[in-house]
Design a protein around this motif. Structure first.
Motif: not given
Ligand code: ADP
Ligand code: ZN
Length: 729
Positions: A194-197, A224-231, A380, A549, A589
């Motif tokens: 992914a392209t990260l912020s 926060a939930t949805g901040s992109g921790k998994t990414e 994100h 999600h 989300r």
């Molecule tokens: P968290 O694990 O913090 O709850 P996620 O990693 O699940 O957050 O990210 C939330 C949503 O935002 C997901 O659908 C994810 O694919 C999207 N997302 C997060 N970061 C990016 C990124 N850099 N580029 C594209 N999509 C992103």
């Protein structure tokens, strides 16, 4: 040379067998057999043969005549030094017999023997003596791949296997043998990056740097939930894989959904190996074996995957690290998050703990600098956090016999009108937690446990949630015989569903709880269906709070937010905060405006105030202060001893003996015994003792000495030791 010289020390080895033994047993190594520490072997034990692991350290001096030889060494990679020290450490810390800990590492007995090779055929380049249309098809199909199974090639060519057999006989093909297929395809770390912020890239950089250092370092990844921790942690996973390491991602079992696997797949071009209770035995064996061989590079698993025999583990990620599901509370009591940190420390690699609402323990470690603190600031993209508000149930009471306040009801109506989804959260399975007779007041209680029977209308039974006892819901009161005067008290998810069907008959309403027929697999499927928009109102227990999600979910209502605050658990406030934060975080989300409504009778409670003020910092500060003041974890340590017996008298008497046996030690105190809040479970009466200690005090030594001095449990008396208890029932 006399006999003893021959047998000691080289030819006698300690073998840890998967039984509640507190040390390895001694066995002889027959001539010609080669074993080393970690070798998985078969040994005689009484009349049986069991699998065990050759351990290290000295052997007990045993009369040479009584020693028995190892039967067999499995052709299997040995458990490495780190894994052996890990087993010792867990056993020592939790006061479990090491045999029971090693048993968790030996969970796939059929995998100790190598997987069978597969027979196939490949073209030799020889020409057949004559060409027929069928043969032509076989030859042209064979060009698509270097090797085939006989039936596979026949099938691809649309001919019978006899055609292939004919070509095989002529030497046009030859038989070859292949190693067993990989349990999962190799991940491709450059695949779907992914392209990260900017914020995310910085966080990922911190994690990747820790992976590059390849030394022990815990990192809290908070956002926060949805901040992109998994990414973000996927970048650390990629870095570890690129460095030739194996990686383990721990998830609470129920968060291991197809959507997580799909997401991993989209990032790495292949799914991870999954390890949880729902993986079929054959697959488990292949994964266990290939993890041991280093062929499986990445596992996503529930807590038991911590005991897989990795050989080059270089990173562990614990997602939702605050989740209480990481604590195992049967047989061996252990906390998978804490033990994962230990494993990382023994193995000398980093560990990432990810959460939107970290546990107080982890937060304190991050603030004190023991753990690196990596933070993501915002959600994100355009996904905004839901707007949260409290519904004061004293001012906006629901209609008689109902549980959803008019305020929440109005919001549900608006949400449905927009074609969006609403989630109603209630952490109570079934229809009602209590049934009583309106005439005589009789309450339905379990015969085996000191708990009320829960009314499960969908299944037509009253059921005990502790022992599973179930009885059809009667029409007459068993006490006074009056017909049709039984009433359900309080709500469970099924009852909320009934209310929703009544109020919104057009809406598609679904109940998601662990009671769903078809088990975890069905539940995962239903969760996917909800994510695809196939329901309008979802009513769920905490299962729906985890990691899912739901793009169209824009309203979350917590039906009884006070539920978790009532019990005397020191983590009650923390748990409630985490759960409500997480549940309400299911909303919004994808950028749609979203709301969270929290129904409470205690709107002034600090947890409720922190939630609506979106002030986790304030909550953490005051909760950490509170823990410090009362010397509760992580500022002090706790251990529980649970004594159970078939009679109340026996349980209490033994608990008192334990109390009497406790030695005097500075900064350690034993409290109790007290009858457990859950006084009877499965017909066993329970008493609890609680040990409170300062962080420095040797709590394990204290427990060991206490147990050594106390009389051995006799008759039906049983003991359980729970280090760092999470449950006080
Ligand atoms: P968290 O694990 O913090 O709850 P996620 O990693 O699940 O957050 O990210 C939330 C949503 O935002 C997901 O659908 C994810 O694919 C999207 N997302 C997060 N970061 C990016 C990124 N850099 N580029 C594209 N999509 C992103
Ligand atoms: Zn029961």
């Amino acid at each position: 040379m006399n006999l003893t010289d021959q047998l000691f020390p080289e030819a006698v080895v300690p073998v840890l067998v998967p039984l509640p033994a507190d040390r390895p047993y001694s066995y002889t190594v027959p001539e010609g057999m080669v074993v080393r520490p970690g070798s998985i072997v078969q040994v005689p034990l009484g009349p049986r043969q069991v699998a065990g692991v050759v351990w290290d350290g000295p052997t007990d001096a045993v009369d040479a005549k009584k020693l028995r030889p190892i039967t067999h060494v499995f052709d299997c990679p040995p458990l490495d030094e780190t894994m052996r020290r890990f087993v010792d450490w867990v056993a020592d810390y939790t006061l479990s017999p090491p045999g029971l800990v090693v048993r968790m590492a030996l969970r796939a007995p059929a995998a100790f023997d190598p997987e069978a090779w597969i027979e196939g055929i490949e073209a030799t380049g020889e020409e057949p003596d004559r060409i027929t249309p069928a043969r032509k098809r076989v030859l042209s199909a064979a060009e698509d791949a270097p090797a085939w199974s006989k039936s596979g090639l026949a099938h691809a060519a649309g001919v019978s296997t006899s055609v292939v057999d004919g070509l095989l006989k002529q030497g046009v093909f030859r038989t070859v043998r292949f190693p067993p297929p990989p349990a999962v395809a190799e991940p491709d770390t450059g695949y779907g990056r992914a392209t990260l912020s900017e914020d995310q890239a910085k966080a990922a950089g911190d994690l990747v740097a820790a992976v590059a250092k390849a030394s022990f370092q815990p990192l809290l990844l908070e956002g926060a939930t949805g901040s992109g921790k998994t990414e973000v942690y996927f970048e650390a996973v990629a870095a570890a894989l690129d460095a030739g390491k194996q990686v383990l991602i721990l998830l609470p079992e129920i968060a291991l959904t197809q959507s997580f696997i799909d997401r991993f797949h989209a990032r790495f071009g292949a799914p991870p190996a999954e390890w949880h209770s729902d993986v079929p035995p054959k697959k488990r064996e292949a994964i266990w074996r290939q993890v041991a061989e280093g062929r499986v590079r990445i596992v996503a698993g529930a807590r038991s995957s911590l005991f897989l025999p990795f050989r080059e583990l270089g990173l562990v990620v614990v997602d939702e690290e605050h989740d209480p599901a990481y604590k195992q509370e049967d047989r061996t009591f252990y906390h998978a998050r804490d033990m994962a940190v230990v494993r990382a420390s023994l193995g000398g690699f980093p560990i990432v703990l990810a959460s939107a609402t970290p546990s107080i323990e982890t937060r304190v470690n991050a603030v004190s600098g023991r753990y690196a603190h990596v933070r993501l600031k915002a959600r994100h993209g355009d996904a905004a956090l839901p707007e949260l508000s409290l519904v004061d149930m004293r001012r906006h009471p629901p209609a008689r016999g109902h549980f959803v306040s008019p305020v929440l009801q109005t919001e549900i109506r608006k949400t449905l009108a927009k074609g969006e989804q609403a989630l109603l959260f209630l952490n109570r399975r079934g229809y009602a937690p209590l049934t009583l007779c309106r005439v005589c007041g009789h309450r339905f209680q379990c015969h085996n446990c000191s708990t009320w029977l829960v009314d499960h209308r969908l299944r037509g039974v009253l059921q005990c949630h502790h022992c599973g006892f179930a009885t059809p819901r009667p029409e007459a009161c068993p006490e006074c015989g009056t017909l049709d005067h039984l009433v359900a008290c309080g709500p469970g998810v099924e009852r909320i569903a009934e209310e929703m069907v009544e109020d919104f008959p057009e809406a598609r309403t679904i109940v998601l709880s662990s009671d769903i027929a078809g088990g975890p697999r069905r539940l995962r499927r239903e969760l996917e269906a909800v994510a695809d928009g196939e329901a309008d109102i979802v009513i769920g227990t905490q299962l729906v709070a985890k990691g899912h999600h739901f793009p169209k979910m824009t309203l979350v209502g917590a039906i009884d937010a006070d539920l978790g605050l009532a019990n005397g658990d020191p983590r009650a406030a923390e748990r409630t905060f985490q759960l409500l934060h997480q549940v309400t975080g299911r909303a919004g989300r994808t950028g749609l405006a979203s709301r969270g409504l929290i129904q409470t009778y205690q709107p002034q409670h600090p947890v409720m105030q922190a939630l609506v003020a979106a002030d986790p910092e304030g909550f953490y500060d005051s909760e950490i202060d509170e823990r410090r003041r009362s010397a509760l974890p992580p500022f002090g340590r706790l251990a529980a001893i649970i004594v159970s017996a078939e009679t109340r008298k026996d349980a209490e008497a033994h608990a008192r003996e334990i109390r009497k046996a406790a030695p005097e030690m500075p900064e350690i105190e034993m409290l109790g015994p007290a009858e457990a809040p859950l006084a009877v479970v499965r017909g066993r009466h329970r008493f609890r003792l609680l040990v409170e200690a300062s962080r420095r005090a040797p709590i394990q030594a204290f427990l060991r000495e206490t147990l050594a001095r106390a009389p051995r449990p006799r008759g039906s008396v049983q003991l359980q030791i729970d280090m760092d208890p999470q449950s006080f029932l």
